[in-house]
Design an enzyme around this catalytic site. Structure first.
Site, PDB file in Angstrom:
ATOM      1  CG  ASP A 159      -2.451  -3.131  -0.075  1.00 47.56           C
ATOM      2  OD1 ASP A 159      -2.515  -3.367   1.218  1.00 47.56           O
ATOM      3  OD2 ASP A 159      -1.426  -3.143  -0.299  1.00 47.56           O
ATOM      4  CD  GLU A 213      -3.846  -9.625  -5.528  1.00 41.62           C
ATOM      5  OE1 GLU A 213      -3.731  -9.777  -6.760  1.00 41.62           O
ATOM      6  OE2 GLU A 213      -3.024  -9.165  -4.137  1.00 41.62           O
TER       7      GLU A 213
END
Ligand code: GLC
Length: 428
Positions: free
Chosen positions: A165, A395
């Site tokens: 992102d 993550e």
């Protein structure tokens, strides 16, 4: 490094805990829906202990496929207030609601691997056969609507499509997106779940959301967006993953007796050329490209190694990539940082600007192994397993300290531990 039994149990427990009945959320709170490439990796994890559930993950994902073939990056199977932007903001009126952009198309490759490793071959063949036309429709959509002029490179319309992102690779292209003065107000939810220093900046978020307004105004018309969207890049993550997925779709076509070979071979010829045009001899790396200016985006990122996974590199270029990564390894303790650690834009704890991501490691290692560099593949695998063992299934991870960052109990990290941990060698 032997995989620890208790951690294997823990990884399975995470997948079960994140199972919402047919789809697996990446992690509770922060990401409470089904994401495209997460679902692919997660299916590989499920495959290690529940094959039926693994196939179901992909079947559920395809419930979100659009009639034009597009597979959206999020499927909002049921309402959840903890995430923004949700279905209302995307303005997609479909059942189930979805986002309006895609993500790295890992699915065809993983379907091939799942078919190859399945204990239950009859089930695997039936599932692969029923998924095949849907995957073909998805790949046709890429070609028809994102590369209509057959340049060999897909046009990406949002940083979120790349899966990375807030990579520094998108900084300039994103900065050129003028924030919509009429941008409807919003409240970010991500920073309520995770320390803001580990998440994208606010200025990036305003632009991410401005792009959603652009799509809505264009009625999601892709060909129109190819001309009008203020953010247009070629992304190694998309192009390399798609190239390999097309190779595997071709394999599936032959294996299952479909007759789409000529069409897929045509795509492969074009993307082979396209990806290799991203090589930079001086840097010894592949770079993403800004498709508005036509210029190379000269910042090394983990995706810069993915042409090895795609299989498009020459042996000479593969060796240069090895040397480049060896150089990076002198700067960080754990491979592979998501940004070149020599770059001034390297931020070791901010999301895609430095941290290590297990899923990308998996693809890069596979690429090095394919090109005859098993030591590098092994090193990447060992680092990845070690990070999970040290700090849990986070993550992403700090490449210098190994600290777990972002969301915890993360499905795709647990899935990689399962899929990779079971293998004998550095591979799947
Ligand atoms: C973030 C990541 C993206 C991932 C999603 C769900 O948006 O950047 O790659 O798919 O989270 O885990």
């Amino acid at each position: 490094m032997p995989v620890q039994e208790s951690l294997t149990e823990e990884a399975r427990r995470i997948l079960r805990a994140n199972d919402r009945g047919g789809f697996t959320i990446p992690t509770a709170g922060l990401y409470p829906f089904q994401w495209l490439w997460d679902a692919g990796f997660t299916a590989l994890g499920w495959m290690q202990f529940d094959e039926g559930r693994a196939w179901q993950e992909l079947e559920t994902l395809f419930l979100g496929q659009w009639p034009n073939g597009m597979l959206p990056h999020i499927v909002f199977h049921r309402p959840e207030p903890t995430y923004f932007p949700g279905p209302e903001r995307w303005g997609v009126t479909r059942t189930p609601p979805t986002s309006a952009i895609t993500q790295p198309p890992v699915v065809a490759t993983f379907v091939r691997w799942m078919l190859e490793q399945a204990q239950n071959q009859a089930q695997a063949e039936a599932k692969a056969r029923s998924l095949y036309p849907k995957m073909l429709a998805y790949h046709r959509w890429f070609k028809r609507e994102r590369d209509p002029e057959n340049t060999g490179l897909i046009t990406v319309l949002h940083p979120w499509e790349t899966g990375a992102d807030n990579s520094p690779a998108w900084d300039e292209a994103l900065a050129r997106v003028e924030v919509d003065p009429a941008l409807p107000p919003y409240i970010r939810r991500d920073t309520a779940h995770v320390d803001p220093t580990q998440r994208p900046h606010q200025s990036e978020y305003d632009r991410f959301l401005t792009l959603l307004e652009v799509y809505k105004r264009a009625g999601f018309d892709q060909l129109r967006l190819l001309r009008e969207c203020p953010f247009r890049v070629a992304s190694l993550l998309i192009d390399c993953v798609l190239h390999r997925a097309n190779r595997d779709l071709l394999w599936l076509s032959r294996r299952l007796g479909f007759a789409d070979e000529a069409e897929i071979e045509g795509w492969l010829e074009a993307s082979q050329r396209g990806i290799e045009s991203l090589w930079d001899e001086e840097a010894g790396l592949y770079f993403n490209r800004d498709l508005r200016s036509g210029a190379a985006i000269r910042v090394g990122v983990s995706a810069s190694f993915l042409p090895l996974y795609a299989g498009t590199s020459s042996p000479q270029r593969a060796l240069r990539l090895l040397r480049t990564l060896e150089g990076w390894a002198r700067q960080v303790r754990y491979l592979v940082p998501s940004t070149d650690p020599y770059s001034p834009r390297f931020e070791p704890q901010r999301y895609w600007r430095g941290p290590v991501w297990a899923v990308v490691n998996y693809l890069i290692a596979l690429g090095f192994a394919d090109y005859g560099y098993p030591e590098m593949a092994l090193r990447i695998r060992q680092d990845t397993l070690k990070l999970c063992e040290m700090t849990g299934f986070s993550e992403y991870f700090h490449p210098l300290t190994g600290q777990g960052l972002g969301g915890g109990t993360f499905s795709w990290t647990a899935a990689i531990y399962l899929a990779w941990g079971q293998a004998e060698g550095p591979l799947r």
